[in-house]
Enzyme design. Structure first.
Site, PDB file in Angstrom:
ATOM      1  N   HIS A 101      42.911  67.538 -10.327  1.00 13.72           N
ATOM      2  CA  HIS A 101      43.236  68.827 -10.947  1.00 13.72           C
ATOM      3  C   HIS A 101      43.978  68.627 -12.265  1.00 13.72           C
ATOM      4  O   HIS A 101      43.767  69.365 -13.231  1.00 13.72           O
ATOM      5  CB  HIS A 101      44.072  69.660  -9.975  1.00 13.72           C
ATOM      6  CG  HIS A 101      44.480  70.990 -10.522  1.00 13.72           C
ATOM      7  ND1 HIS A 101      45.768  71.253 -10.925  1.00 13.72           N
ATOM      8  CD2 HIS A 101      43.770  72.124 -10.760  1.00 13.72           C
ATOM      9  CE1 HIS A 101      45.838  72.493 -11.371  1.00 13.72           C
ATOM     10  NE2 HIS A 101      44.650  73.044 -11.283  1.00 13.72           N
ATOM     11  N   GLU A 104      41.515  67.886 -14.939  1.00 15.02           N
ATOM     12  CA  GLU A 104      40.836  69.107 -15.389  1.00 15.02           C
ATOM     13  C   GLU A 104      41.644  69.794 -16.487  1.00 15.02           C
ATOM     14  O   GLU A 104      41.088  70.257 -17.487  1.00 15.02           O
ATOM     15  CB  GLU A 104      40.646  70.042 -14.202  1.00 15.02           C
ATOM     16  CG  GLU A 104      40.148  71.430 -14.566  1.00 15.02           C
ATOM     17  CD  GLU A 104      40.673  72.488 -13.616  1.00 15.02           C
ATOM     18  OE1 GLU A 104      41.067  73.562 -14.103  1.00 15.02           O
ATOM     19  OE2 GLU A 104      40.701  72.238 -12.399  1.00 15.02           O
TER      20      GLU A 104
END
EC number: 3.4.24.64
Length: 489
Positions: A101, A104
């Site tokens: 994450h 990202e």
């Protein structure tokens, strides 16, 4: 860029098939009618069959690096292109949980060729949209742009995943952004409950961890952790370059060879297998009597994407359905559970779910109730589950099949959902399942199949439960488990 579950997608041609019958059923149903109206129906059937056959083909090519290129050309003036990567929070350990994450968030913070400002200006000047999301098993980067800008969109995506600078200053800045995002997630009780549900159902396994990771990990993730994750998981055989809309597959293939051909390495030997995540029937209760409503999720272990029982569980999930107080219909709702809930004023809302991963899944229901109706609502839910195992009717199943097919097609409206469907299916099945095939598999489900499969996965199975809020009236776990096989009114 918040963590999200992978979505499904489709296209304009498919919208013409909302009646949901397969080709063979349409043709067979019209055959043998010799009346004037029958002839008209036959001509209509033949025309509809041509519509089905004219749905654009999904073309797939695999490069030497293992990168799969998949596309569907519908001749639109816009397109969506993206990279679907077989890497998410499930591929992390306790120490680096949250890295996927974090990556990202770092994707759009500059590369060796473009600063963050240059990247943002280039996307804005193209009139394009650039986005990303992370799930437990996948990471996705995609762009929506004019079809004429497909080469630039692919080049930008390739630059992002291969040449991100991952600067220390940007890492520290995003660290604060992610911590604030975590605070926002903690105010979304549905997300909180589902994280708890995974934590108890898959305790001490990778699927039990959150996508964002714990606070201490977010504060300590370093540039080395990010680079190591890319080096380990961003391999050719685990990436799909998918596109939909106005795209030429040959052009996309040439772009893939140019931008990814020699740069994506492969695994030495076989792709590392995911360790299994064992399901454990258990519960997590977080009681807070200051909250106005109780939030509860209950689930049994289901199956992975490619399992033969997946379609049947999807139909069963549709049978249970969802309901909210804002809905009309009352006792005329198709879902039996919705009828009972509405008549008894048992909850504010409920939503059935069927979450699939590579080798396991969760099939269950999320509900929001008044403190005084928690026990009654759970009782009705479990009773309805038992009815699926014993006495569901053919008419109910037929209605659920049609609703599932309609919802499936409605979700595939536009190049972005189609592109997402291609990318997800290529990772899950290594192919794009044709719509007629998927509809035929749904049509093969009948009441007997529902009873058999639900008995297999629901009856006398220990569930996982996550509950937050004023849950004093929630029955104890032993009582809930006993109601999975026998209920007394």
């Amino acid at each position: 860029m918040a963590a999200a579950a992978a979505r499904v997608v489709l296209l304009p041609a498919a919208r013409r098939r909302l009646w949901g019958f397969s080709e063979s059923l349409l043709i067979r149903g019209a055959a043998g009618r010799s009346s004037y109206f029958g002839e008209n129906r036959l001509r209509s059937t033949q025309a509809a069959t041509q519509v089905v056959l004219n749905v654009p083909e999904t073309r797939v090519t695999c490069l030497e690096s293992g990168l799969r290129v998949a596309s569907e050309d519908s001749g639109l003036s816009t397109c969506t292109v993206g990279l679907w990567i077989d890497a998410g929070s499930r591929y992390e350990n306790e120490k680096n949980n949250g890295t996927a994450h974090f990556l990202e968030h770092m994707a759009f913070k500059g590369t060796k060729k473009r600063s963050q400002l240059d990247l943002e200006l280039e996307i804005e000047n193209m009139g394009a949209h650039l986005n990303a999301y992370t799930s437990r098993e996948q990471t996705v980067y995609y762009a929506k742009a004019f079809s004429k800008d497909l080469p630039r969109a692919v080049e930008i995506l390739a630059d992002i995943i291969q040449n991100s600078t991952l600067g220390e200053a940007e890492i520290e800045r995003e660290r604060g952004v992610i911590l604030r995002e975590m605070q926002e997630v903690e105010t979304n009780l549905q997300e909180v409950v589902f994280d708890y549900l995974h934590a108890t159902a898959y305790q001490n396994t990778a699927l039990g961890r959150t996508i964002l990771g714990p606070t201490e990990n977010i504060k300590s993730i370093s540039r080395k952790d990010l680079v190591d994750y890319i080096t380990t998981h961003y391999k050719g055989p685990r990436i799909v370059l998918a596109a939909a809309g106005g795209v030429s597959h040959d052009e996309l293939l040439d772009l893939a060879k140019f931008h990814f051909g020699d740069s994506l390495c492969t695994h030495k030997g076989e792709i590392p297998a995911l360790p299994p995540c064992k399901f454990t029937g258990s519960e997590i209760r977080v009681r807070d009597d200051k909250m106005p409503l109780a939030h509860l999720a209950i689930a049994v272990e289901a199956v992975g994407w490619a399992h033969p029982d997946t379609i049947c569980l999807m139909v069963a999930n549709t049978l249970i359905g969802n309901w909210d107080r804002s809905f009309g219909g009352g006792m005329n709702l198709s879902s039996k559970l919705a009828q009972l809930t509405c008549h008894g004023n048992l909850c504010h809302s409920f939503q059935s779910f069927n979450t699939s991963y590579t080798d396991t899944g969760l099939w269950g229901l999320y509900m929001v109730c008044e403190p005084s109706t928690v026990a009654d609502m759970l009782h009705v839910v479990q009773k309805e589950w038992m009815r699926l195992c014993t006495s569901v009717t053919e008419s109910e199943v037929a209605r659920a099949r049609n609703l599932l097919k309609t919802n499936m097609l409605l979700q595939l409206d536009g190049s972005t959902p189609i592109c997402e469907d291609i990318g997800r299916q290529m990772l899950c099945y290594n192919r794009r399942i044709p719509i007629p095939e998927l509809e035929a598999r749904i049509d093969a489900v009948n009441a007997e199949t529902i009873r058999e499969v639900c008995t297999k996965y629901i009856y006398n199975r220990s569930p996982a439960i996550a509950a937050v809020g004023p849950i004093e009236q929630l029955p104890d776990f032993k009582q809930i488990c006993s109601n999975m096989c026998w209920l007394r009114d």
